[in-house]
Design an enzyme around this catalytic site. Structure first.
Site, PDB file in Angstrom:
ATOM      1  N   LYS A 112     -45.495   7.218 -14.068  1.00 14.32           N
ATOM      2  CA  LYS A 112     -46.351   6.357 -13.377  1.00 14.32           C
ATOM      3  C   LYS A 112     -46.050   6.593 -12.021  1.00 14.32           C
ATOM      4  CE  LYS A 112     -48.588   2.198 -13.675  1.00 14.32           C
ATOM      5  NZ  LYS A 112     -49.373   1.745 -14.666  1.00 14.32           N
TER       6      LYS A 112
HETATM    7  N1  GLU Z   1     -52.792   2.583 -15.497  1.00 13.93           N
HETATM    8  C1  GLU Z   1     -53.375   1.971 -16.790  1.00 13.93           C
HETATM    9  C2  GLU Z   1     -52.104   1.623 -17.548  1.00 13.93           C
HETATM   10  O1  GLU Z   1     -51.351   1.019 -17.254  1.00 13.93           O
HETATM   11  C3  GLU Z   1     -53.884   3.558 -17.268  1.00 13.93           C
HETATM   12  C4  GLU Z   1     -52.959   4.646 -17.268  1.00 13.93           C
HETATM   13  C5  GLU Z   1     -53.712   6.069 -17.865  1.00 13.93           C
HETATM   14  O2  GLU Z   1     -55.034   5.944 -18.076  1.00 13.93           O
HETATM   15  O3  GLU Z   1     -53.011   7.008 -17.805  1.00 13.93           O
HETATM   16  O4  GLU Z   1     -52.181   1.807 -18.859  1.00 13.93           O
END
Ligand code: GLU
Length: 423
Positions: A112
């Site tokens: 993240k």
């Molecule tokens: N931000 C989204 C999540 O928390 C998507 C992450 C992604 O598509 O890699 O799952």
């Protein structure tokens, strides 16, 4: 099980995650010996992001990219732009991605990123400069085989387009697979924008069937009306549910007969919030939690369902569109009260699942139709919730713990089989 008494409403996101890991440990048999691997991120990068503002001044923003676990494949997870972003939060969000990709059995680890910034306060040009500089700063650790960012709170397909362009410019050729959630004409996938909300709906329908809750005329309350909340609300309203309450950063609105969700979506697009929507009654922020409802969809930020709110909530089912909305102590209260909680790591996994499809399509340079995407998405989500449900029955545990059992078994088996370098 370790002492969980430290778990209370002062718990931060990383502590919430650690408590969830402590809860799954007793179910893991010998794999428990490897669990410490999940209790720390593999790699965390903190970067300074200086940009020239439109008025000529220079401002510095703090950015992060955390790769929590890469045992099962490249890092995967979104980029958050929000004024409250900090290392603790990004660590927790990256860890939840590790669990999420493993629950869905996607060949990714968890990562993240984020920048501590209020994107609403930047002009489009400033936002672009911030994104391009941030991408440059984290470029040593990202890549289509290394770590693949995506949108999250405060970011969107345009921002992903700038990230892809910046990375590509630095590599001398177009690298579409370095980020997902891009605009469709830049190698994005059909169905990606609505995928997370769709996944909330699909898992919600399955869970409703299991507990004998009819969607027709059921009352739904949604917290957060961004990309996730608005699509989930729309799909539930199309299925005959009444969306009776919505809360976002501008206020809380109520209508006992249910909102026209399409009209609310149009209103929010113009007014950037739900406050003031026609045919709605403005309610107090805290009174939102007392609204009579069957289904509650937290689709905003983490740390929203406290034990006190959990005791008051009338919902029979909570669908976690957000990451980490429920404190561990509130989880216990909901379980005790017989409320079904479909946890974030499966409920909102539709986004990363279509991100996976986008990455696969970019690698193959061959694109699928929206129907194909949705069909594949629904199939994976239904399979995952069925597996989680079965495990929760077999082990007599919550759906969250069941999801963690399945995920941790997959991650720690990979850890064990890969061995510890240098051995
Ligand atoms: N931000 C989204 C999540 O928390 C998507 C992450 C992604 O598509 O890699 O799952």
């Amino acid at each position: 099980m370790s002492n969980l008494s430290y778990v209370n409403e002062n718990t931060d996101a990383w502590q919430t995650y650690l408590a969830q890991i402590d809860r799954v440990a007793p179910y893991l048999g010998d794999l428990k010996n490897y669990i410490d691997t999940l209790k720390r991120p593999k790699r965390a990068l903190i970067v300074d992001v200086p940009i020239v503002m439109d008025d000529g001044s220079i401002q510095h923003f703090e950015g992060y990219r955390v790769q929590h676990n890469l045992s099962r494949g490249p890092g995967k997870g979104g980029i958050r732009y929000h004024p409250d972003v900090d290392l603790n939060e990004v660590m927790a969000l990256s860890a939840w991605m590790t669990i999420k990709t493993a629950v869905l059995n996607l060949p990714f680890g968890g990562a993240k990123g984020g920048v501590r910034v209020d994107p609403r306060k930047l002009s489009t040009r400033e936002l672009e400069r911030l994104t391009r500089r941030f991408t440059t700063e984290i470029s040593p650790v990202i890549g289509p085989q290394q770590d693949i960012p995506a949108p999250d709170v405060g970011t969107n397909p345009n921002i992903m387009g700038w990230m892809m362009d910046t990375y590509s410019t630095q590599h001398g050729h177009t690298v579409t697979g370095v980020v997902t959630g891009k605009p469709v004409h830049l190698g994005g996938s059909l169905g990606r924008v609505r995928a997370t909300g769709r996944g909330v709906f699909v898992t919600g329908l399955q869970a409703a069937k299991k507990i004998g809750l009819s969607i027709e005329n059921s009352k739904v309350a949604v917290q957060g009306f961004g990309n996730v909340g608005n699509e989930a609300a729309y799909l539930f309203s199309q299925a005959g549910a009444k969306v009776v309450a919505v809360q976002d950063h501008t206020g809380s609105i109520f209508n006992a007969d249910g909102f026209d969700v399409k009209a609310l979506q149009n209103y929010v697009e113009q007014h950037h919030g739900v406050a003031g929507f026609e045919n709605s009654q403005k309610i107090d922020k805290e009174a939102f939690w007392d609204v009579e409802m069957d289904i509650f969809i937290p689709a905003a930020l983490e740390g929203q369902i406290t034990v006190e709110r959990a005791e008051r909530l009338s919902a029979k089912m909570v669908l976690e569109g957000a990451n980490g909305p429920t404190y561990p102590s509130a989880d216990d209260a909901l379980l005790r009260r017989g409320v079904t909680v479909v946890p974030d790591v499966i409920c909102n996994a539709g986004g990363v699942t279509v991100s996976y499809f986008e990455w696969v399509q970019d690698m193959a340079s061959y694109f699928w139709s929206e129907d194909e995407i949705n069909e594949r998405l629904d199939k994976l989500m239904i399979q995952a919730i069925e597996d989680v449900w079965k495990t929760s029955e077999e082990k007599s545990c919550s759906l969250r713990t069941a999801a963690y059992i399945l995920a941790c078994e997959r991650i720690l088996k990979a850890r064990k089989e890969r061995g510890i370098f240098p051995g």
